[in-house]
Design a protein around this motif. Sequence first.
Motif, short mmCIF file in Angstrom:
data_model
loop_
_atom_site.label_atom_id
_atom_site.label_comp_id
_atom_site.label_asym_id
_atom_site.label_seq_id
_atom_site.Cartn_x
_atom_site.Cartn_y
_atom_site.Cartn_z
N ALA A 111 0.85 -1.18 0.00
CA ALA A 111 0.00 0.00 0.00
C ALA A 111 0.89 1.24 0.00
O ALA A 111 1.81 1.34 0.81
N ILE A 112 0.62 2.14 -0.92
CA ILE A 112 1.38 3.38 -1.00
C ILE A 112 0.67 4.43 -0.16
O ILE A 112 -0.45 4.83 -0.47
N GLY A 113 1.33 4.83 0.92
CA GLY A 113 0.68 5.76 1.82
C GLY A 113 -0.48 5.09 2.53
O GLY A 113 -0.38 3.94 2.94
N ASP A 114 -1.59 5.79 2.65
CA ASP A 114 -2.76 5.27 3.36
C ASP A 114 -3.95 5.18 2.41
O ASP A 114 -4.59 6.19 2.12
N PRO A 115 -4.28 3.99 1.92
CA PRO A 115 -5.41 3.84 1.01
C PRO A 115 -6.75 3.78 1.72
O PRO A 115 -7.79 3.66 1.06
N GLY A 116 -6.74 3.87 3.03
CA GLY A 116 -7.97 3.78 3.81
C GLY A 116 -8.05 2.47 4.58
O GLY A 116 -7.49 1.45 4.18
N GLN A 117 -8.77 2.51 5.68
CA GLN A 117 -8.82 1.36 6.57
C GLN A 117 -9.41 0.12 5.91
O GLN A 117 -8.96 -1.01 6.15
N ALA A 118 -10.43 0.29 5.07
CA ALA A 118 -11.06 -0.87 4.45
C ALA A 118 -10.07 -1.64 3.59
O ALA A 118 -10.05 -2.88 3.60
N ILE A 119 -9.23 -0.93 2.86
CA ILE A 119 -8.26 -1.60 1.98
C ILE A 119 -7.12 -2.18 2.81
O ILE A 119 -6.63 -3.29 2.51
N LEU A 120 -6.69 -1.49 3.84
CA LEU A 120 -5.65 -2.05 4.70
C LEU A 120 -6.13 -3.33 5.38
O LEU A 120 -5.38 -4.30 5.53
N GLN A 121 -7.40 -3.37 5.74
CA GLN A 121 -7.96 -4.58 6.33
C GLN A 121 -8.01 -5.71 5.31
O GLN A 121 -7.79 -6.89 5.65
N LEU A 122 -8.28 -5.38 4.05
CA LEU A 122 -8.26 -6.39 2.99
C LEU A 122 -6.86 -6.99 2.86
O LEU A 122 -6.70 -8.22 2.78
N LEU A 123 -5.84 -6.13 2.84
CA LEU A 123 -4.47 -6.63 2.77
C LEU A 123 -4.15 -7.51 3.97
O LEU A 123 -3.55 -8.58 3.83
N ALA A 124 -4.57 -7.07 5.14
CA ALA A 124 -4.29 -7.84 6.35
C ALA A 124 -4.94 -9.21 6.30
O ALA A 124 -4.31 -10.23 6.61
N ALA A 125 -6.19 -9.24 5.89
CA ALA A 125 -6.92 -10.51 5.86
C ALA A 125 -6.36 -11.45 4.80
O ALA A 125 -6.27 -12.67 5.03
N THR A 126 -5.98 -10.91 3.67
CA THR A 126 -5.43 -11.75 2.61
C THR A 126 -4.11 -12.35 3.04
O THR A 126 -3.85 -13.55 2.86
N ARG A 127 -3.26 -11.53 3.61
CA ARG A 127 -1.98 -12.02 4.12
C ARG A 127 -2.19 -13.07 5.21
O ARG A 127 -1.55 -14.12 5.23
N GLU A 128 -3.10 -12.79 6.13
CA GLU A 128 -3.37 -13.74 7.21
C GLU A 128 -3.92 -15.05 6.66
O GLU A 128 -3.59 -16.14 7.15
N SER A 129 -4.75 -14.98 5.63
CA SER A 129 -5.32 -16.20 5.05
C SER A 129 -4.24 -17.08 4.41
O SER A 129 -4.37 -18.31 4.40
N LEU A 130 -3.19 -16.46 3.88
CA LEU A 130 -2.07 -17.23 3.35
C LEU A 130 -1.49 -18.13 4.45
O LEU A 130 -1.26 -19.33 4.23
N TYR A 131 -1.28 -17.58 5.62
CA TYR A 131 -0.70 -18.37 6.71
C TYR A 131 -1.69 -19.38 7.28
O TYR A 131 -1.29 -20.45 7.74
#
Length: 275
Positions: A111-131
């Motif tokens: 994420a470049i800068g702050d794309p907003g909480q909804a998108i940061l949560q998407l990144l977090a969940a996707t990364r977590e789902s990998l593990y």
Amino acid sequence: MIHYKSEPEIALARHSALLVGDAIAEVAKAIRPGVTTRELDHIAEQFILSQGAKPSFKGYKGFPFATCMSVNEAVVHGFPNDTPLKEGDIVSVDVGVYKNGFHGDSAYTFAIGDPGQAILQLLAATRESLYKGIEKAHTANRVGDISFAIQDYTEKQRGYGVVRELVGHGVGRSLHEDPQVPNYGKRGTGARLKEGMVIAIEPMVNLGVKDVVYSEDGWTVLTADRKPSAHFEHTVCIRKGKADILSSFARIEEAEQANPHLASSYYKHAAVAHA
């Protein structure tokens, strides 16, 4: 046909997979508003060549670039181009490296800068789902156990759209081998996981609907509703009891934290993922 790897072959695959992480880390150092994905692709390619390796993707079924750079609503297979990145963009960097007869494959979404909480949560969940998928990647399970873990977390628990048309895969002497590793499915189904299997697990998760379309270039996959999508990937070896992750995010994370255009997003989505 599933190809099982010997320990010496796994060591070669690990070397290629670690080089992928190093290449993505070089990209992470350079990401900022105003840089183009074509420039980032060049950085990754030059690094790979400097290591006596080759970009796995370049020339694969006619793909013309060393990396896939997928921005915002592009899910995967994005063509690097001359459009400058801007504040609030997210970009998935997917890289393959071929060296000593074996491929490594990994991906990371920035994420470049702050794309907003909804998108940061998407990144977090996707990364977590990998593990969560990797936790199931051992000899007591089947491919469907990996698939279910990813889908259950991202789609059922978090309400995102899990892409159906694109899946993880075996990886080794060929970039794509059996078995396919979907990001959706039922527990206890699919190929039995056995020692020596090397697979790429790669959740592709959309903020909106699961549906995707192809762009005019014939490669770039876009979300049907044009909402953002995230993508994280590791190359993993099946073992008894616990998976052996051959690729690494360590240097990527170091570069991400050191880059002022990315560091804030890293801490935010990491905190969300482990809240």
